[in-house]
Structures are given as structure tokens and as C-alpha cells.
Design a protein around this motif. Structure first.
Motif, short mmCIF file in Angstrom:
data_model
loop_
_atom_site.label_atom_id
_atom_site.label_comp_id
_atom_site.label_asym_id
_atom_site.label_seq_id
_atom_site.Cartn_x
_atom_site.Cartn_y
_atom_site.Cartn_z
N ASP A 133 0.86 -1.17 0.03
CA ASP A 133 -0.03 -0.10 -0.01
C ASP A 133 0.82 1.40 0.00
OD1 ASP A 133 -2.43 1.49 0.27
OD2 ASP A 133 -1.56 2.09 2.21
N SER A 134 2.12 1.24 0.82
CA SER A 134 2.79 2.34 0.90
C SER A 134 3.50 2.62 -0.37
CB SER A 134 3.85 2.20 2.13
OG SER A 134 2.94 1.94 3.22
N LEU A 135 4.13 1.72 -0.92
CA LEU A 135 4.74 1.74 -2.25
C LEU A 135 3.88 2.11 -3.25
CD1 LEU A 135 7.00 1.01 -4.12
CD2 LEU A 135 6.40 -1.29 -4.31
N ALA A 136 2.48 1.64 -3.32
CA ALA A 136 1.60 2.36 -4.29
C ALA A 136 1.39 3.69 -4.12
CB ALA A 136 0.34 1.73 -4.22
N ASP A 137 1.49 4.33 -2.83
CA ASP A 137 1.19 5.69 -2.70
C ASP A 137 2.25 6.42 -3.26
OD1 ASP A 137 -1.10 5.43 -1.46
OD2 ASP A 137 -0.33 5.58 0.69
N LEU A 138 3.58 6.25 -3.16
CA LEU A 138 4.66 6.70 -3.82
C LEU A 138 4.55 6.62 -5.52
CD1 LEU A 138 7.87 5.39 -1.41
CD2 LEU A 138 6.59 7.79 -1.50
N LEU A 139 4.27 5.46 -5.75
CA LEU A 139 4.34 5.09 -7.20
C LEU A 139 3.27 6.26 -7.78
CD1 LEU A 139 4.83 1.39 -7.34
CD2 LEU A 139 6.24 2.93 -8.24
N ARG A 140 2.11 6.31 -7.24
CA ARG A 140 0.94 7.04 -7.66
C ARG A 140 1.54 8.50 -7.60
NH1 ARG A 140 -5.40 6.52 -5.60
NH2 ARG A 140 -6.20 7.94 -7.34
#
Length: 249
Positions: free
Chosen positions: A174-181
Motif C-alpha cells: 500500500d505504501s509503495l503504491a502511494d509513492l508510485l501514484r
């Protein structure tokens, strides 16, 4: 780190998870754990479970006595739990003492707790050192990612979240997805959110629902937001409410 202690810690973690579900008869469960300890004075697992039962019925003093007894017998889970107990009372020094004792056995949770403790003291250098001591543990790698995100080093944060996500941490997914987004890598963000959501992480479900909403995939967005909301995720409840109020779903 030997594999045998790791199995022991994993057994304790599973026992703690089971302990969160109240037994059908707590009084009888307590009686049997007392009998188990009486028959085998070194059975720290029963001491820890007994302490949990006592704590749930409000007898924190006796619960702490059993945790102390298990800790004195060398049980790292009990040591770490005593650290948590001291921390809940605002006693950081006492918490650090117990976390250090547990960390000395190689107990990863306590090692990460020490990192968290130093982070709350605004000492990111010492916090990072403790997280790194935990090695390739997925929780420790997630905490490193969170630490680097907190200090604004998004490159290092992404590196550690990615490593933790690849190791199976749904929090890191979830945290990685936030950065990628945030940097426009929407397709990869969706990939990690789906992995986290399908593994049961309600924050990932919510993030996936929001991403799909923004893409116009409203029926699927509603499904994920509703699932996250039903799991108790407040952000998802609000997002679902907005979606339904706007007549988009």
C-alpha cells in the motif's frame, strides 16, 4: 539468526493472534493454563497466554507478574510485551530496557520496537540502525521505508517498501503504491494495490477503490471501497459515501 528461535517467535505471534479471539470459556481456559504451568514450571507459552487472559479481565497486576516470570525464563515475546506495557504507561526508559533484553535474543519485533522508540525521539539515525539490525524481515524493511518517507527521502523509501512488498508485506504494498501514484506510475501502483487488496489489506482496498474511481471504473471501485468500509476503514467509508452521494456508482 537460527531458524529454531524464529519458529518459536512465530508460534508466539500465532498464539497472540489466537488470543485476540476470546475463548468460549475464559475462566476454564485460565484454569487449564494455570494447571499447565503448575505441571511444567518452564512452560512460558502458557504463562504468556495466562497473562493475556488476566489482562482481558482487568487483572493487569497478576498479568504483569506472569509476563515477568516468562521473561525471567528467557521468553523474548514476554520481554517485548513488558516493554509495550511500560510504553503504554509513558515509561520509555522501562520500555527500552525490556525491548533491549528481547532484542538481545534476536527477537525481530523488539528490534523494530527499539527503532520505533528512537524515531519518536526524533533520532532517525539510531532508528535506522535498529531497523537494519533486523535484516531482511519484511516488517523491519517496511519500517525503514516509512522512516525514509518521513524524512523526505522518497528514493530510499521506495527501495525499502519495494523490498518489503516483494517479501509479502501488505502494508509495504500500500505504501509503495502511494509513492508510485505520486510520481505518476499509475499502472504499477494499481498492481501493488491489487496484491495488497487481494491479500486482505483494507488500506490497499481503499486505495485501489480510489484509483479505480479516478479511472472511471466505478462498479469495481464501489466493490473495493465497500469491502474496505465493511472492514472498518474510515477513509473508505467516506469515499464510498461520496461515490454514492454523487450518483456515480
Amino acid at each position: 539468526m537460527s531458524r529454531s528461535p524464529w519458529r518459536r517467535w512465530l508460534r508466539h505471534a500465532r498464539a497472540a493472534a489466537v488470543a485476540d479471539q476470546p475463548p468460549a470459556d475464559p475462566s476454564e481456559a485460565e484454569a487449564w493454563h494455570r494447571r499447565a504451568v503448575a505441571a511444567d514450571p518452564g512452560r512460558t507459552l502458557s504463562m504468556v497466554k495466562l497473562a493475556d487472559l488476566l489482562r482481558k479481565r482487568g487483572d493487569t497486576a497478576e498479568a504483569e507478574t506472569w509476563l515477568q516470570r516468562a521473561a525471567d525464563a528467557g521468553d523474548p515475546f514476554a520481554m517485548s510485551t513488558l516493554g509495550d506495557l511500560h510504553l503504554s504507561r509513558g515509561d520509555q526508559a522501562g520500555a527500552e530496557t525490556w525491548f533491549r533484553r528481547a532484542a538481545g535474543t534476536g527477537y525481530v519485533v523488539a528490534i523494530c520496537n527499539l527503532g520505533d522508540l528512537y524515531r519518536t525521539r526524533d533520532n532517525p539515525v539510531e532508528a535506522e540502525a535498529w531497523y537494519r539490525r533486523a535484516g531482511d524481515d519484511e516488517y523491519a524493511m517496511s519500517r525503514l521505508g516509512s522512516l525514509f518517507a518521513h524524512v523526505g527521502d522518497t528514493g530510499q523509501a521506495e527501495t525499502w517498501f519495494r523490498r518489503a512488498a516483494e517479501a509479502g508485506s501488505t502494508y509495504a504494498m500500500d505504501s509503495l503504491a502511494d509513492l508510485l501514484r505520486d510520481r505518476g506510475a499509475i499502472d504499477e501502483a494499481e498492481h501493488w494495490l491489487r496484491r495488497g487488496a487481494e491479500a486482505g489489506n483494507d488500506f490497499a482496498m481503499c486505495g485501489l477503490g480510489e484509483l479505480l474511481r479516478d479511472r472511471g471504473a466505478l462498479p469495481e471501485a464501489e466493490r473495493w471501497l465497500r469491502q474496505a468500509a465493511n472492514a472498518g476503514n474510515v477513509r473508505a467509508m467516506s469515499a464510498l459515501g461520496d461515490l454514492l452521494a454523487d450518483g456515480q456508482a
